[in-house]
Motif scaffolding. Structure first.
Motif, PDB file in Angstrom:
ATOM      1  N   UNK A  80       0.830  -1.210   0.000  1.00  0.00           N
ATOM      2  CA  UNK A  80       0.000   0.000   0.000  1.00  0.00           C
ATOM      3  C   UNK A  80       0.861   1.256   0.000  1.00  0.00           C
ATOM      4  N   UNK A  81       1.928   1.252   0.778  1.00  0.00           N
ATOM      5  CA  UNK A  81       2.817   2.405   0.813  1.00  0.00           C
ATOM      6  C   UNK A  81       3.525   2.618  -0.510  1.00  0.00           C
ATOM      7  N   UNK A  82       3.990   1.538  -1.103  1.00  0.00           N
ATOM      8  CA  UNK A  82       4.657   1.643  -2.404  1.00  0.00           C
ATOM      9  C   UNK A  82       3.674   2.111  -3.478  1.00  0.00           C
ATOM     10  N   UNK A  83       2.451   1.616  -3.400  1.00  0.00           N
ATOM     11  CA  UNK A  83       1.439   2.018  -4.376  1.00  0.00           C
ATOM     12  C   UNK A  83       1.115   3.501  -4.257  1.00  0.00           C
ATOM     13  N   UNK A  84       1.060   4.002  -3.024  1.00  0.00           N
ATOM     14  CA  UNK A  84       0.759   5.422  -2.822  1.00  0.00           C
ATOM     15  C   UNK A  84       1.853   6.305  -3.418  1.00  0.00           C
ATOM     16  N   UNK A  85       3.102   5.917  -3.269  1.00  0.00           N
ATOM     17  CA  UNK A  85       4.203   6.689  -3.843  1.00  0.00           C
ATOM     18  C   UNK A  85       4.106   6.724  -5.367  1.00  0.00           C
ATOM     19  N   UNK A  86       3.763   5.593  -5.950  1.00  0.00           N
ATOM     20  CA  UNK A  86       3.630   5.542  -7.405  1.00  0.00           C
ATOM     21  C   UNK A  86       2.432   6.365  -7.874  1.00  0.00           C
ATOM     22  N   UNK A  87       1.372   6.349  -7.085  1.00  0.00           N
ATOM     23  CA  UNK A  87       0.189   7.126  -7.434  1.00  0.00           C
ATOM     24  C   UNK A  87       0.513   8.621  -7.453  1.00  0.00           C
ATOM     25  N   UNK A 141       3.382   9.966  -8.007  1.00  0.00           N
ATOM     26  CA  UNK A 141       4.233  10.227  -9.168  1.00  0.00           C
ATOM     27  C   UNK A 141       3.394  10.331 -10.438  1.00  0.00           C
ATOM     28  N   UNK A 142       2.378   9.477 -10.554  1.00  0.00           N
ATOM     29  CA  UNK A 142       1.504   9.527 -11.728  1.00  0.00           C
ATOM     30  C   UNK A 142       0.697  10.824 -11.755  1.00  0.00           C
ATOM     31  N   UNK A 143       0.262  11.273 -10.589  1.00  0.00           N
ATOM     32  CA  UNK A 143      -0.434  12.561 -10.520  1.00  0.00           C
ATOM     33  C   UNK A 143       0.456  13.671 -11.079  1.00  0.00           C
ATOM     34  N   UNK A 144       1.720  13.654 -10.691  1.00  0.00           N
ATOM     35  CA  UNK A 144       2.651  14.688 -11.148  1.00  0.00           C
ATOM     36  C   UNK A 144       2.885  14.600 -12.657  1.00  0.00           C
ATOM     37  N   UNK A 145       2.918  13.372 -13.189  1.00  0.00           N
ATOM     38  CA  UNK A 145       3.143  13.183 -14.626  1.00  0.00           C
ATOM     39  C   UNK A 145       1.920  13.568 -15.450  1.00  0.00           C
ATOM     40  N   UNK A 182      -5.361   7.227 -15.432  1.00  0.00           N
ATOM     41  CA  UNK A 182      -4.011   6.946 -14.935  1.00  0.00           C
ATOM     42  C   UNK A 182      -3.936   6.987 -13.415  1.00  0.00           C
ATOM     43  N   UNK A 183      -4.767   7.819 -12.788  1.00  0.00           N
ATOM     44  CA  UNK A 183      -4.705   7.972 -11.332  1.00  0.00           C
ATOM     45  C   UNK A 183      -5.273   6.757 -10.590  1.00  0.00           C
ATOM     46  N   UNK A 184      -5.900   5.839 -11.319  1.00  0.00           N
ATOM     47  CA  UNK A 184      -6.438   4.625 -10.700  1.00  0.00           C
ATOM     48  C   UNK A 184      -5.527   3.410 -10.915  1.00  0.00           C
ATOM     49  N   UNK A 185      -4.343   3.645 -11.465  1.00  0.00           N
ATOM     50  CA  UNK A 185      -3.446   2.526 -11.775  1.00  0.00           C
ATOM     51  C   UNK A 185      -3.079   1.722 -10.538  1.00  0.00           C
ATOM     52  N   UNK A 186      -3.067   2.379  -9.371  1.00  0.00           N
ATOM     53  CA  UNK A 186      -2.713   1.678  -8.135  1.00  0.00           C
ATOM     54  C   UNK A 186      -3.831   1.744  -7.096  1.00  0.00           C
TER      55      UNK A 186
END
Length: 295
Positions: A23-30, A32-36, A116-120
């Motif tokens: 969950x923590x790793x997924x939140x970090x990736x989420x 990053x996707x928001x920023x992209x 894209x924001x739902x990827x994780x």
């Protein structure tokens, strides 16, 4: 297609049991996707939680209800499906790929950014067979309304009025309120109205009547239970027959929706149900191209 009444707390617990840090790793990736502002990764981590969804779905494809091996051996047979596509969304039906379909209602605009924001977001995941996911669902997601805004939650995206139904949890419609069966043929549950349209779209979208192997698998399941129901009708049911009949509504059976419809038919019209059973006995071992059983 049936509902799997999984609560968010149960899902969260199951994911943590597989990987406490997921969950923590997924939140970090989420973030990053928001920023992209779009989906772009060279490697993903959602396959880690694929066994969770296989388990919660009783090792069945969430869409067609084919059953596969358990997570111990069966992960290769499943995809972890993004219900709303994580990247570009294509217009459905595609005139080339779906030339036999002729829907005149709005199906939603194509979208280059997708969801894209739902990827994780685990509430956007399901375990799907490769046929349903790769061949039929692909990057399509038809809706009756407008595409939701970036960062909308899964709950907020119900305003899109999706035609497809998400079978996990209890927030979306029960799939059996949209789709039922006549013999091995999927049909809309409702006789008219928007839900009849949704049911037909789901049937066409996943090719639930176009795939001959699905019909054979459904026929085999009907054939498993037919003799016990017949014995009960004739007053000759054994203890094992009665035990089998008691299991006919079990969600862990492949093609449970079809079986439940067959049971209802046996209750309302045993003569017709017996005819379906006899047809299924012949059909399940027949050659390709054999006419389908009829109710």
């Amino acid at each position: 297609m049936i509902r799997y009444a999984v609560e968010l707390a149960e899902l969260t617990t199951e994911i943590a049991a597989v990987d406490p840090k997921w969950a923590g790793k997924a939140q970090k990736r989420k973030l990053k996707l928001f920023a992209q502002g779009h989906y772009a990764e060279t490697a993903a981590i959602w396959s880690t939680v694929k066994p969770v969804f296989m388990k919660l779905q009783l090792n069945k494809c969430v869409f067609c209800e084919r059953q596969f091996e358990s997570p111990l051996y069966g992960t290769i047979e499943f995809d972890l499906e993004h219900f709303r596509p994580k990247s570009n969304v294509l217009a459905w039906p595609n005139p080339q790929r779906h030339s036999a379909l002729n829907y005149t209602v709005a199906m939603g605009d194509a979208s280059e950014q997708g969801y894209f924001w739902l990827a994780y977001d685990p509430l956007n995941y399901a375990a799907s067979c490769k046929v349903c996911n790769s061949i039929f669902k692909s990057n399509y997601f038809p809706i009756a309304g407008a595409r939701g805004a970036v960062e909308s939650s899964v709950a907020d995206l119900t305003t899109e009025r999706p035609y497809l139904c998400y079978p996990l949890g209890t927030q979306a419609e029960d799939p059996e309120a949209l789709i039922t069966f006549e013999a091995t043929v999927a049909v809309p549950t409702q006789a008219a109205g928007p839900d009849r349209l949704r049911g037909q779209i789901i049937i066409d979208f996943f090719g639930l009547n176009a795939r001959e192997q699905l019909h054979r698998d459904r026929a085999r399941m009907i054939t498993v239970f037919g003799p016990a129901l017949l014995a009960q009708q004739q007053g000759q049911a054994s203890a094992s027959d009665l035990d089998l009949i008691a299991r006919i509504d079990s969600p862990n059976l492949p093609h449970a929706n079809c079986l439940r419809a067959f049971k209802r038919l046996w209750t309302s019209d045993a003569t017709m149900a017996r005819q379906v059973f006899e047809q299924c006995r012949v059909y399940m071992l027949s050659e390709l191209g054999t006419p389908l059983p009829q109710a």
